[in-house]
Design a protein around this motif. Structure first.
Motif, PDB file in Angstrom:
ATOM      1  N   TYR A   1     102.942  91.925  53.583  1.00  0.00           N
ATOM      2  CA  TYR A   1     103.193  90.493  53.428  1.00  0.00           C
ATOM      3  C   TYR A   1     103.701  90.232  52.015  1.00  0.00           C
ATOM      4  N   ALA A   2     104.833  89.502  51.927  1.00  0.00           N
ATOM      5  CA  ALA A   2     105.466  89.236  50.636  1.00  0.00           C
ATOM      6  C   ALA A   2     105.264  87.813  50.157  1.00  0.00           C
ATOM      7  N   GLY A   3     104.723  86.934  51.034  1.00  0.00           N
ATOM      8  CA  GLY A   3     104.511  85.533  50.661  1.00  0.00           C
ATOM      9  C   GLY A   3     105.441  84.602  51.406  1.00  0.00           C
ATOM     10  N   ASN A   4     105.014  83.338  51.538  1.00  0.00           N
ATOM     11  CA  ASN A   4     105.823  82.294  52.170  1.00  0.00           C
ATOM     12  C   ASN A   4     106.353  82.681  53.548  1.00  0.00           C
ATOM     13  N   GLY A   5     105.478  83.299  54.346  1.00  0.00           N
ATOM     14  CA  GLY A   5     105.841  83.618  55.728  1.00  0.00           C
ATOM     15  C   GLY A   5     106.795  84.776  55.884  1.00  0.00           C
ATOM     16  N   GLN A   6     106.962  85.604  54.853  1.00  0.00           N
ATOM     17  CA  GLN A   6     107.893  86.724  54.914  1.00  0.00           C
ATOM     18  C   GLN A   6     107.153  88.051  54.731  1.00  0.00           C
ATOM     19  N   VAL A   7     107.691  89.083  55.362  1.00  0.00           N
ATOM     20  CA  VAL A   7     107.187  90.442  55.163  1.00  0.00           C
ATOM     21  C   VAL A   7     108.339  91.327  54.716  1.00  0.00           C
ATOM     22  N   ILE A   8     107.985  92.476  54.146  1.00  0.00           N
ATOM     23  CA  ILE A   8     108.960  93.523  53.835  1.00  0.00           C
ATOM     24  C   ILE A   8     108.611  94.715  54.722  1.00  0.00           C
ATOM     25  N   HIS A   9     109.622  95.272  55.366  1.00  0.00           N
ATOM     26  CA  HIS A   9     109.345  96.413  56.259  1.00  0.00           C
ATOM     27  C   HIS A   9     110.586  97.263  56.437  1.00  0.00           C
ATOM     28  N   ALA A  10     110.367  98.470  56.956  1.00  0.00           N
ATOM     29  CA  ALA A  10     111.455  99.359  57.376  1.00  0.00           C
ATOM     30  C   ALA A  10     111.623  99.140  58.877  1.00  0.00           C
ATOM     31  N   PRO A  11     112.686  98.451  59.312  1.00  0.00           N
ATOM     32  CA  PRO A  11     112.737  97.960  60.701  1.00  0.00           C
ATOM     33  C   PRO A  11     112.907  99.017  61.775  1.00  0.00           C
ATOM     34  N   TYR A  12     114.012  99.788  61.731  1.00  0.00           N
ATOM     35  CA  TYR A  12     114.314 100.730  62.802  1.00  0.00           C
ATOM     36  C   TYR A  12     115.477 101.601  62.340  1.00  0.00           C
ATOM     37  N   PRO A  13     115.742 102.726  63.004  1.00  0.00           N
ATOM     38  CA  PRO A  13     116.843 103.603  62.588  1.00  0.00           C
ATOM     39  C   PRO A  13     118.172 102.863  62.553  1.00  0.00           C
ATOM     40  N   GLY A  14     118.914 103.093  61.493  1.00  0.00           N
ATOM     41  CA  GLY A  14     120.195 102.411  61.323  1.00  0.00           C
ATOM     42  C   GLY A  14     120.093 101.165  60.479  1.00  0.00           C
ATOM     43  N   ALA A  15     118.874 100.656  60.292  1.00  0.00           N
ATOM     44  CA  ALA A  15     118.660  99.475  59.454  1.00  0.00           C
ATOM     45  C   ALA A  15     118.065  99.912  58.122  1.00  0.00           C
ATOM     46  N   ARG A  16     118.002  98.968  57.189  1.00  0.00           N
ATOM     47  CA  ARG A  16     117.453  99.248  55.870  1.00  0.00           C
ATOM     48  C   ARG A  16     116.231  98.382  55.612  1.00  0.00           C
ATOM     49  N   VAL A  17     115.434  98.796  54.666  1.00  0.00           N
ATOM     50  CA  VAL A  17     114.240  98.023  54.300  1.00  0.00           C
ATOM     51  C   VAL A  17     114.668  96.607  53.946  1.00  0.00           C
ATOM     52  N   ARG A  18     113.961  95.620  54.504  1.00  0.00           N
ATOM     53  CA  ARG A  18     114.411  94.243  54.334  1.00  0.00           C
ATOM     54  C   ARG A  18     113.259  93.270  54.511  1.00  0.00           C
ATOM     55  N   TYR A  19     113.552  91.997  54.263  1.00  0.00           N
ATOM     56  CA  TYR A  19     112.628  90.904  54.545  1.00  0.00           C
ATOM     57  C   TYR A  19     112.826  90.429  55.978  1.00  0.00           C
ATOM     58  N   ASP A  20     111.751  89.985  56.605  1.00  0.00           N
ATOM     59  CA  ASP A  20     111.816  89.334  57.908  1.00  0.00           C
ATOM     60  C   ASP A  20     110.642  88.363  58.018  1.00  0.00           C
ATOM     61  N   PRO A  21     110.705  87.426  58.981  1.00  0.00           N
ATOM     62  CA  PRO A  21     109.574  86.503  59.166  1.00  0.00           C
ATOM     63  C   PRO A  21     108.322  87.253  59.603  1.00  0.00           C
ATOM     64  N   VAL A  22     107.178  86.783  59.180  1.00  0.00           N
ATOM     65  CA  VAL A  22     105.922  87.468  59.498  1.00  0.00           C
ATOM     66  C   VAL A  22     105.657  87.485  60.993  1.00  0.00           C
ATOM     67  N   ASN A  23     106.183  86.497  61.717  1.00  0.00           N
ATOM     68  CA  ASN A  23     105.941  86.419  63.168  1.00  0.00           C
ATOM     69  C   ASN A  23     107.093  87.013  63.972  1.00  0.00           C
ATOM     70  N   MET A  24     107.776  88.016  63.411  1.00  0.00           N
ATOM     71  CA  MET A  24     108.954  88.586  64.070  1.00  0.00           C
ATOM     72  C   MET A  24     108.610  89.310  65.353  1.00  0.00           C
ATOM     73  N   MET A  25     107.364  89.762  65.517  1.00  0.00           N
ATOM     74  CA  MET A  25     106.931  90.484  66.719  1.00  0.00           C
ATOM     75  C   MET A  25     105.578  89.950  67.174  1.00  0.00           C
ATOM     76  N   SER A  26     105.139  90.443  68.321  1.00  0.00           N
ATOM     77  CA  SER A  26     103.885  89.958  68.908  1.00  0.00           C
ATOM     78  C   SER A  26     102.668  90.689  68.352  1.00  0.00           C
ATOM     79  N   HIS A  27     101.479  90.150  68.664  1.00  0.00           N
ATOM     80  CA  HIS A  27     100.208  90.750  68.298  1.00  0.00           C
ATOM     81  C   HIS A  27     100.123  91.006  66.784  1.00  0.00           C
ATOM     82  N   VAL A  28     100.276  89.939  66.019  1.00  0.00           N
ATOM     83  CA  VAL A  28     100.229  90.047  64.555  1.00  0.00           C
ATOM     84  C   VAL A  28      98.783  90.192  64.096  1.00  0.00           C
ATOM     85  N   THR A  29      98.520  91.214  63.281  1.00  0.00           N
ATOM     86  CA  THR A  29      97.205  91.438  62.689  1.00  0.00           C
ATOM     87  C   THR A  29      97.362  91.617  61.191  1.00  0.00           C
TER      88      THR A  29
END
Length: 343
Positions: free
Chosen positions: A311-339
């Motif tokens: 979690y990076a703050g203000n509803g954003q996270v930093i993550h490595a998304p998937y092959p072919g993509a680069r480490v980036r910011y995305d909304p914290v609720n980008m996927m289901s079952h958030v813990t």
């Protein structure tokens, strides 16, 4: 009869003309398969990436276990070598005593007493010999115990080695699964047009944020100075420094990462050791509600926690998304079952 045939003939001719007109206009017959829609293709790619990510976490888990087993095998081999060296020394000491006894002729003590010209001196020597014999017996018993202990260690080492081989096979199996899923995903992505691929990259895992940049935050984030000197803040700063680096499955940085590998690396820069897999990282601290998330908290996704971000703050996270993509910011609720887990 002619009056009855005329309408039928007109109908057939009309249908033939319509078919000819449709063909000239490029119409697709109703029976033709128009192929998957871009939305269906994106769904297929997302599913393949998710399955590949789960297999990647399985690979990471098996590799972590194999690493531990390799260390255990190495320690067992060192212990066996030291044990064998100790037994060799004990055998050498016992052999020296036996050799001395052999060279003395191994004469019967009663006969030696009768032949001795100085019985008092002999009795002193006999007493000393008894003590040497007692020590020799104790040393022999210790040697036998060491041999039994070494035999048990060898048995345990063989079991650990067999487990390591099984773990290596599991690593290889997960690796094959990951590579197969990624190859399928690449084939599906290759069917997209350039515009469709760009749309997929924008929309993937971002809640359809079509207008936001791929690597920049969609919301204003806390200034670095406001994060404070905590270890969690140091982990966020490390994750921010990784923005733009590629996703490579099984990687833990510093030049490339998978999702859990980014967390391991970021927290390591803060002096915190995390488990290797995202499912284990979910339990690396205490659970907090999403509404109370703070910069530095771990955020895991899906029921099996097969994806993780920081979690990076203000509803954003930093993550490595998937092959072919680069480490980036995305909304914290980008996927289901958030813990949310606070380390």
């Amino acid at each position: 009869m002619a009056s009855h045939r005329r309408p039928v003939r007109v109908t057939v001719l009309t249908a033939a003309a319509a078919a000819t007109a449709a063909a000239s206009l490029g119409a697709v017959p109703a029976s033709a398969d128009p192929g998957p829609t871009p939305a269906a293709t994106r769904a297929t790619v997302d599913r393949l990436f998710e399955e590949a990510e789960k297999a990647t976490e399985g690979y990471n888990r098996a590799e972590e276990k194999a690493d531990a087993l390799r260390r255990a095998v190495s320690q067992a081999q060192d212990s066996l070598a030291r044990g064998q060296e100790r037994i060799n020394r004990m055998r050498g000491a016992l052999g020296s005593v036996a050799g001395a006894q052999y060279r003395s002729g191994g004469i019967d003590p009663a006969l030696a007493l009768l032949l001795s010209s100085d019985p008092d001196t002999y009795l002193d020597r006999a007493s000393a010999l008894d003590r040497v014999t007692a020590r020799q017996s104790a040393a022999l018993a210790e040697l036998r115990r060491e041999q039994r202990r070494l035999g048990q260690q060898r048995t345990e080492a063989r079991a650990v080695l067999a487990e390591l081989e099984r773990s290596r096979a599991e690593v290889a199996r997960h690796k094959r699964t990951v590579e197969k899923k990624l190859a399928e995903a690449r084939r599906v992505l290759a069917s997209l047009t350039v515009e469709q691929r760009a749309d997929y990259d924008r929309a993937s895992r971002t809640g359809e944020r079509a207008g936001s940049p791929a690597e920049g935050p969609a919301a204003e984030l806390p200034p670095l100075a406001d994060l404070g000197p905590s270890r969690a803040a140091a982990a966020v700063i490390a994750a921010r420094s990784a923005i733009g680096r590629p996703y490579v499955w099984g990687a833990t940085g510093p030049s490339a990462f998978d999702c859990s590998g980014l967390m391991v690396w970021s927290y390591r820069q803060a002096g915190i050791s995390l488990p290797r897999t995202s499912s284990a990282q979910r339990y690396a601290g205490r659970r907090v509600p999403l509404s109370q998330a703070q910069p530095g908290d771990l955020v895991t996704y899906r029921g099996d926690a097969s994806h993780v971000a920081i979690y990076a703050g203000n509803g954003q996270v930093i993550h490595a998304p998937y092959p072919g993509a680069r480490v980036r910011y995305d909304p914290v609720n980008m996927m289901s079952h958030v813990t949310v887990t606070r380390v």
